[in-house]
Design an enzyme around this catalytic site. Structure first.
Site: not given
Length: 325
Positions: A60, A129
């Site tokens: 990322e 998450h």
């Protein structure tokens, strides 16, 4: 108007902008050959090819940086994070480069980039998450932060975000991709920074955005049957914030509840609550009430997971509290 899902509305926005401007490209994990983790980019790789729909490694911080460099060089990248929980890995690139480059270069560099993907509480994904990350990004000057609550708004706002010369954080609630709504077939743009009054009312204002908007509308319907006339303001854009629409509504109803999926401490909700207290204090007949996620990491247990988030029951209780009922 056609009735389509949120994922279809987002895909239409990207498709139309990629067809309109050859400098628009999409990059991220599994966005190309797999058609996206949530199938938002389905068909775009076949239509635009590997140079404009690009699969990236699981890095990322790396691919966010590549996107920022591409934007500085004149392209208009859309960077998809598989989830904004993973965008925290790219926080340095977003905060220290994307948000500040135009300012630090004295305006020599524009950074026309969109960081988009699923955000907010999901189901059975636990604390790492299943987080609402909007407050992290809204804190940073130089970033625009958008969080639509309907397919109509999602399409119009994403097209505006892609055309914007500044970095835009585009937050899509993870559980909303299959939600349906009316979307016109003709082109339209929704300006970033403009809230929408989703329902007019006279007794109390409820302010929200993104997924909780559905719970707010359900609550308003229930309260209507009890004789409480609710006005619903959908922020749509968190930064810039449409202060005029917020304040005009509160000045009309004199009571306000803010519903936000982020944590309560130093949150979007707490900022809007301060804004109302600071600029519309004399119009208030009751303290502003907040309905947020509980101040805990998201539990895995489903009952606790639901209990930690805003709900119709919590919203109705908050409205009755500001109504002194």
């Amino acid at each position: 108007m056609s009735i389509i899902t949120m994922r279809e509305a987002l895909r239409q926005a990207m498709d139309e902008e990629m067809a309109r401007d050859k400098n628009v490209l999409l990059m991220g994990e599994e966005v190309a050959q797999y058609n996206g983790a949530y199938k938002v980019s389905q068909g775009l790789y076949d239509k635009y090819g590997e140079k404009r729909v690009i699969d990236t490694p699981i890095t990322e911080n790396g691919f966010a940086g590549v996107g920022i460099g591409a934007a500085m060089a004149g392209l208009r990248p859309i960077v998809e994070f598989m989830t904004f929980n993973f965008a925290l890995q790219a926080f340095d690139q977003i905060v220290n480069n994307a948000a500040k480059m135009r300012y630090m270069s004295g305006g020599q560099f524009k950074v026309p980039i969109v960081f988009r993907g699923p955000n907010g509480p999901a189901e059975y994904l636990s604390s790492q998450h299943s987080q609402a990350t909007q407050t992290f990004f809204a804190h940073v000057p130089g970033l625009k932060v958008v969080a639509p609550g309907t397919p109509y708004d999602a399409k119009g706002l994403l097209k505006a975000a892609i055309r914007d010369d500044n970095p835009v954080i585009f937050l899509e609630s993870e559980l909303m991709y299959s939600w349906e709504g009316e979307v016109p077939e003709e082109e339209y743009i929704i300006d970033i920074g403009k809230a929408d009054v989703k329902k007019e009312g006279s007794d109390v204002t409820i302010i929200s955005y993104s997924k909780p908007l559905r719970y707010v509308m359900e609550s308003a319907e229930i309260l209507e049957k009890e004789g409480i006339n609710v006005e619903v303001v959908d922020l749509r854009s968190i930064r810039p914030l449409d202060e005029d629409t917020i304040l005009n509504s509160v000045k009309k109803t004199n009571r306000c509840v803010i519903v936000d999926e982020s944590w309560p401490f130093v949150s979007v909700a707490s900022h809007v609550g301060w804004l109302i207290s600071y600029k519309a204090f004399d119009y208030l007949d009751a303290p502003v009430e907040l309905v947020t996620s509980e101040d805990v990491p998201m539990p895995y247990n489903h009952n606790l997971e639901l209990a930690a988030q805003p709900s119709v029951d919590k919203i109705i209780k908050a409205v009755k509290k500001v109504m002194y009922i």
